[in-house]
Design an enzyme around this catalytic site. Structure first.
Site, PDB file in Angstrom:
ATOM      1  N   TYR A 195      -1.653  -1.111  10.263  1.00 38.92           N
ATOM      2  CA  TYR A 195      -1.806  -1.329   8.816  1.00 38.92           C
ATOM      3  C   TYR A 195      -0.572  -0.786   8.093  1.00 38.92           C
ATOM      4  O   TYR A 195       0.023  -1.446   7.238  1.00 38.92           O
ATOM      5  CB  TYR A 195      -3.075  -0.640   8.321  1.00 38.92           C
ATOM      6  CG  TYR A 195      -3.407  -0.916   6.869  1.00 38.92           C
ATOM      7  CD1 TYR A 195      -4.205  -1.992   6.511  1.00 38.92           C
ATOM      8  CD2 TYR A 195      -2.918  -0.093   5.848  1.00 38.92           C
ATOM      9  CE1 TYR A 195      -4.518  -2.246   5.173  1.00 38.92           C
ATOM     10  CE2 TYR A 195      -3.223  -0.335   4.525  1.00 38.92           C
ATOM     11  CZ  TYR A 195      -4.029  -1.414   4.184  1.00 38.92           C
ATOM     12  OH  TYR A 195      -4.325  -1.650   2.862  1.00 38.92           O
ATOM     13  N   SER A 206       0.865  -1.195   0.000  1.00 38.76           N
ATOM     14  CA  SER A 206       0.000   0.000   0.000  1.00 38.76           C
ATOM     15  C   SER A 206       0.894   1.235   0.000  1.00 38.76           C
ATOM     16  O   SER A 206       2.034   1.182   0.475  1.00 38.76           O
ATOM     17  CB  SER A 206      -0.861   0.008   1.268  1.00 38.76           C
ATOM     18  OG  SER A 206      -1.521   1.254   1.417  1.00 38.76           O
TER      19      SER A 206
END
Ligand SMILES: NC(=O)c1ccc[n+]([C@@H]2O[C@H](COP(=O)([O-])OP(=O)(O)OC[C@H]3O[C@@H](n4cnc5c(N)ncnc54)[C@H](O)[C@@H]3O)[C@@H](O)[C@H]2O)c1
Length: 277
Positions: free
Chosen positions: A153, A140
């Site tokens: 995350y 990401s």
């Protein structure tokens, strides 16, 4: 002729969002694809729709036995595995650091990082025996910069990028390529904050997110699927150990003119030229 003719792939998180978009794209280009996901309803429906080029296996990517079974099912069914796309994921633990439990930490890391480690571990011997393969993992932009996602995350996606590089160094000798994709804001149930989000909720996300994107729209699963297709195909045969940002320009940074400091400046530009002699 398809760009993946004769190739066999396993795609985790293949029942929804980016994974489902990639399953469709790979099948269009001639691949056989094992759809591996926790969500049996969506996974089986997709496999039924796409027919004999696909099969579904209920898989929890955080469990070693399930990941080993996914690789075995792929090779038993189609005789080889050319591409593993470690893509399954979720939003992970939310909230301030002092109220994040150890259980939430473990679950987040298990689903987002251990899964990628397990996929690489179990596909490596098969790809080594073949003397070829492409391992792709979904990281990401949150793994490149802080501030785009919650603590764990971000850390997990950063770990996926590093794992990609270190494993690429090991497997290059056997012509196995290992790369990661760093998506920006992609219109999927995950970005909507709920796995059961329907198309109208995802449409709201598209409308709300468009103005903050350099290219004027949020990303679609197909944007990531197209990068995965390139990394899976022989077109990328000299590329390994890299993370590829697919984010419509988002991570490059905000336009300089948005900073209040520059917005306040109305003075004409002054050039500092040496005086004429
Ligand atoms: N959507 C975004 O904006 C965005 C941005 C950057 C990265 N990502 C990453 O992209 C990947 C795909 O996410 P998405 O946006 O398509 O979300 P999604 O919710 O549409 O799809 C995720 C899929 O993963 C599956 N899954 C979750 N936990 C699992 C487990 N333990 N075992 C097996 N399957 C599991 C879910 O059932 C679901 O089908 C994730 O790794 C996510 O972190 C998404």
């Amino acid at each position: 002729m398809g760009r993946l003719d004769g190739k066999v792939a396993a795609i985790t998180g293949g029942a929804s969002g980016i994974g489902a978009g990639t399953v469709r794209r790979f099948v269009e280009e001639g691949a056989k694809v094992l759809i591996a996901d926790l969500d049996a309803d969506k996974g089986e429906a997709l496999a039924q729709e796409l027919g004999v080029a696909t099969a579904f296996l209920r898989t929890d990517v955080s469990k070693e036995g399930d990941v080993a079974a996914m690789i075995a099912e792929t090779t038993d069914r189609w005789g080889r595995i050319d591409v593993l796309f470690n893509n399954a994921g979720f939003g992970g633990a939310l909230g301030p650091i002092e109220s994040t439990s150890v259980e939430d930490y473990d679950l987040t890391m298990d689903v987002l990082v251990k899964s990628v480690f397990l996929g690489m571990k179990h596909v490596a011997p098969v790809m080594k025996a073949q003397g070829s393969g492409s391992i792709i993992s979904t990281a990401s932009v949150a793994g490149l910069r802080v501030g785009y996602a919650p603590h764990l995350y971000s850390v997990a996606k950063c770990a996926v990028i590093h794992l990609t590089k270190t494993v690429a160094m090991e497997l290059g000798e056997q012509s196995i390529r290992v790369n990661a994709i760093c998506p920006g804001f992609i219109a999927t149930p995950l970005a909507a904050g709920r796995p059961d989000a329907d198309e109208s909720q995802i449409d709201q996300l598209r409308a709300a997110g468009a103005s903050s994107q350099v290219l004027g729209r949020v990303g679609e699963a197909l944007d990531i699927a197209n990068m995965a297709l390139f990394l899976a195909s022989d077109e990328s045969e000299w590329i390994t150990g890299r993370e590829f940002v697919v984010d419509g320009g988002f991570e490059a940074g905000p336009p300089w003119s948005r900073w209040p400091r520059f917005a306040r400046m109305e003075r004409p530009i002054r050039h500092h030229r040496p005086p004429d002699r």
